[in-house]
Design an enzyme around this catalytic site. Structure first.
Site, PDB file in Angstrom:
ATOM      1  N   CYS A   1     -27.036 -23.330  -0.408  1.00  0.00           N
ATOM      2  CA  CYS A   1     -26.390 -22.086   0.022  1.00  0.00           C
ATOM      3  C   CYS A   1     -26.222 -21.209  -1.215  1.00  0.00           C
ATOM      4  O   CYS A   1     -25.452 -21.571  -2.120  1.00  0.00           O
ATOM      5  CB  CYS A   1     -25.037 -22.394   0.655  1.00  0.00           C
ATOM      6  SG  CYS A   1     -24.152 -20.918   1.221  1.00  0.00           S
TER       7      CYS A   1
ATOM      8  N   ASN B   1     -33.115 -24.635   2.192  1.00  0.00           N
ATOM      9  CA  ASN B   1     -32.337 -23.799   3.150  1.00  0.00           C
ATOM     10  C   ASN B   1     -33.363 -22.863   3.749  1.00  0.00           C
ATOM     11  O   ASN B   1     -33.856 -21.967   3.064  1.00  0.00           O
ATOM     12  CB  ASN B   1     -31.259 -23.077   2.355  1.00  0.00           C
ATOM     13  CG  ASN B   1     -30.325 -22.203   3.165  1.00  0.00           C
ATOM     14  OD1 ASN B   1     -29.817 -21.235   2.627  1.00  0.00           O
ATOM     15  ND2 ASN B   1     -30.083 -22.520   4.408  1.00  0.00           N
TER      16      ASN B   1
ATOM     17  N   ASN C   1     -30.100 -17.526  -0.503  1.00  0.00           N
ATOM     18  CA  ASN C   1     -31.426 -18.152  -0.540  1.00  0.00           C
ATOM     19  C   ASN C   1     -32.456 -17.275   0.163  1.00  0.00           C
ATOM     20  O   ASN C   1     -33.615 -17.177  -0.272  1.00  0.00           O
ATOM     21  CB  ASN C   1     -31.361 -19.539   0.111  1.00  0.00           C
ATOM     22  CG  ASN C   1     -30.694 -20.553  -0.813  1.00  0.00           C
ATOM     23  OD1 ASN C   1     -30.978 -20.600  -2.011  1.00  0.00           O
ATOM     24  ND2 ASN C   1     -29.777 -21.333  -0.271  1.00  0.00           N
TER      25      ASN C   1
ATOM     26  N   GLY D   1     -22.901 -19.540  -1.421  1.00  0.00           N
ATOM     27  CA  GLY D   1     -21.935 -20.607  -1.665  1.00  0.00           C
ATOM     28  C   GLY D   1     -21.931 -21.039  -3.123  1.00  0.00           C
ATOM     29  O   GLY D   1     -20.872 -21.264  -3.724  1.00  0.00           O
TER      30      GLY D   1
ATOM     31  N   GLU E   1     -22.153 -24.811   6.235  1.00  0.00           N
ATOM     32  CA  GLU E   1     -22.267 -23.360   6.410  1.00  0.00           C
ATOM     33  C   GLU E   1     -21.695 -22.878   7.753  1.00  0.00           C
ATOM     34  O   GLU E   1     -21.883 -23.512   8.791  1.00  0.00           O
ATOM     35  CB  GLU E   1     -23.737 -22.917   6.325  1.00  0.00           C
ATOM     36  CG  GLU E   1     -24.275 -22.889   4.921  1.00  0.00           C
ATOM     37  CD  GLU E   1     -25.525 -22.045   4.809  1.00  0.00           C
ATOM     38  OE1 GLU E   1     -25.647 -21.052   5.547  1.00  0.00           O
ATOM     39  OE2 GLU E   1     -26.392 -22.395   3.983  1.00  0.00           O
TER      40      GLU E   1
ATOM     41  N   HIS F   1     -16.122 -17.774   1.797  1.00  0.00           N
ATOM     42  CA  HIS F   1     -16.340 -19.127   1.281  1.00  0.00           C
ATOM     43  C   HIS F   1     -15.004 -19.779   0.950  1.00  0.00           C
ATOM     44  O   HIS F   1     -14.144 -19.139   0.335  1.00  0.00           O
ATOM     45  CB  HIS F   1     -17.225 -19.084   0.036  1.00  0.00           C
ATOM     46  CG  HIS F   1     -18.614 -18.609   0.308  1.00  0.00           C
ATOM     47  ND1 HIS F   1     -19.628 -19.449   0.721  1.00  0.00           N
ATOM     48  CD2 HIS F   1     -19.141 -17.352   0.298  1.00  0.00           C
ATOM     49  CE1 HIS F   1     -20.722 -18.731   0.924  1.00  0.00           C
ATOM     50  NE2 HIS F   1     -20.453 -17.463   0.681  1.00  0.00           N
TER      51      HIS F   1
ATOM     52  N   CYS G   1     -27.056 -13.492   2.532  1.00  0.00           N
ATOM     53  CA  CYS G   1     -27.634 -14.829   2.401  1.00  0.00           C
ATOM     54  C   CYS G   1     -28.416 -14.891   1.096  1.00  0.00           C
ATOM     55  O   CYS G   1     -29.409 -14.177   0.929  1.00  0.00           O
ATOM     56  CB  CYS G   1     -28.543 -15.126   3.584  1.00  0.00           C
ATOM     57  SG  CYS G   1     -29.296 -16.754   3.468  1.00  0.00           S
TER      58      CYS G   1
HETATM   59  N1  LIG Z   1     -24.250 -19.168   7.044  1.00  0.00           N
HETATM   60  C1  LIG Z   1     -23.855 -18.087   6.119  1.00  0.00           C
HETATM   61  C2  LIG Z   1     -25.054 -17.154   5.872  1.00  0.00           C
HETATM   62  C3  LIG Z   1     -26.152 -17.837   5.074  1.00  0.00           C
HETATM   63  C4  LIG Z   1     -25.680 -18.131   3.682  1.00  0.00           C
HETATM   64  C5  LIG Z   1     -26.517 -19.129   2.904  1.00  0.00           C
HETATM   65  N2  LIG Z   1     -27.614 -19.729   3.590  1.00  0.00           N
HETATM   66  C6  LIG Z   1     -26.954 -18.549   1.578  1.00  0.00           C
HETATM   67  O1  LIG Z   1     -28.002 -18.967   1.042  1.00  0.00           O
HETATM   68  O2  LIG Z   1     -26.175 -17.718   1.021  1.00  0.00           O
HETATM   69  C7  LIG Z   1     -22.711 -17.268   6.697  1.00  0.00           C
HETATM   70  O3  LIG Z   1     -22.563 -17.206   7.931  1.00  0.00           O
HETATM   71  O4  LIG Z   1     -21.989 -16.661   5.879  1.00  0.00           O
END
Ligand SMILES: N[C@H](CCC[C@H](N)C(=O)O)C(=O)O
Length: 281
Positions: free
Chosen positions: A222, A11, A75, A225, A213, A164, A73
């Protein structure tokens, strides 16, 4: 503009340390789209901006590849912690990072100065419907029926600061992932859209997941996630309070005692550094 390309289990992100720069354009949304474009830009799932903070060691701003801003985020925060520690910008192993989801505390796990992993206190999950946010009656969303394209799918909704929608399935290979992902991401039940996780439980201590995502589509991993999956597994009585979450890019180790913070442990990788010129179109 100097940048550093990093990833957490594939990621991938572009880190720009704005805190030390000047003359940066202020439209981060369009810049995020431009820099994340895998054909016309550097290519990444997101742009991560490091800014000065009045309450933590650094402030982290996350721009998805579609230009939308995310609250958190997982990661990326592991990569940011490694980035700051290895450059001596923050000379301690516990680093406080201000995000829209609150102050997160990644801890460097190093051996003889080599960063082997990062363990992050991701804060407590938010489970009340209005905190996801999700429309509907007051309460939590655990194994609740959601109508998607005329079919009923049972979901569990968890916020880690970002939303989520967790769906447990018997077998991941039977899921129409590319069709359902974008539909659920933009489902009207989620006023700020949602990340979507499909999960196959392998044992009480191991699961396998796919993630679509919000603002980025299918990614290799994620972090938030995986945390949401760990929480949903406990809430549904499917997994223990410590679980290995197998993602396409590799495993993350998630711990949640059912009450307090969720802890996420995993790798962080720096790939290359470069210079990016913002062309005024
Ligand atoms: N696209 C996600 C943010 C990045 C989350 C993901 N890349 C991680 O590692 O938590 C959102 O809009 O909530």
């Amino acid at each position: 503009m100097h940048f550093t390309k990093v990833h957490g289990l594939g990621n991938d992100f572009i880190i720009v340390n704005v805190g030390i720069g000047e003359g940066f354009p202020d439209d981060w949304s369009s810049l995020g789209r431009e820099m994340c474009d895998r054909k016309f830009g550097i290519g990444a799932d997101g742009l991560v901006l490091l800014l000065d903070s009045g309450q933590a060691d650094v402030r982290m701003k996350i721009v998805n590849s579609d230009g939308s801003e995310a609250e958190m985020c997982g990661n990326a925060i592991r990569c940011v912690a490694k980035y700051l520690y290895e450059r001596g910008i923050v000379k301690k192993e516990e680093i406080r990072v201000e995000t829209l989801a609150g102050i997160m505390v990644p801890k460097i796990i190093q051996n003889n100065g080599v960063v082997e992993a990062v363990r992050v206190d991701m804060g407590a999950p938010r489970l009340e419907r209005e905190l996801i946010p999700m429309v509907g009656p007051v309460g939590q969303v655990i194994n609740e029926a959601l109508e998607v394209n005329g079919q009923i799918i049972n979901i569990t909704a968890v916020s880690m600061g970002n939303p989520h929608c967790v769906i447990f399935v018997p077998d991941l290979k039977d899921i129409p992932f590319s069709q359902l992902g974008p539909i659920i991401e933009a489902h009207p039940a989620f006023p700020r859209k949602t990340n979507v996780e499909f999960v196959q439980v392998l044992s009480p201590t191991e699961v396998r997941m796919l993630v679509w995502e919000r603002g980025a589509g299918p990614t290799m991993a994620c972090g938030t996630g995986a945390c949401a999956v760990g929480v949903a597994g406990v809430l549904n009585g499917l997994t223990d309070k410590a679980v290995t979450v197998h993602l396409p890019g590799g495993p993350l180790y998630i711990e949640w005692d059912g009450v307090g913070s969720v802890y996420m442990t995993g790798p962080a990788t720096e790939v290359f550094n470069g210079e990016y010129t913002v062309y005024k179109h």
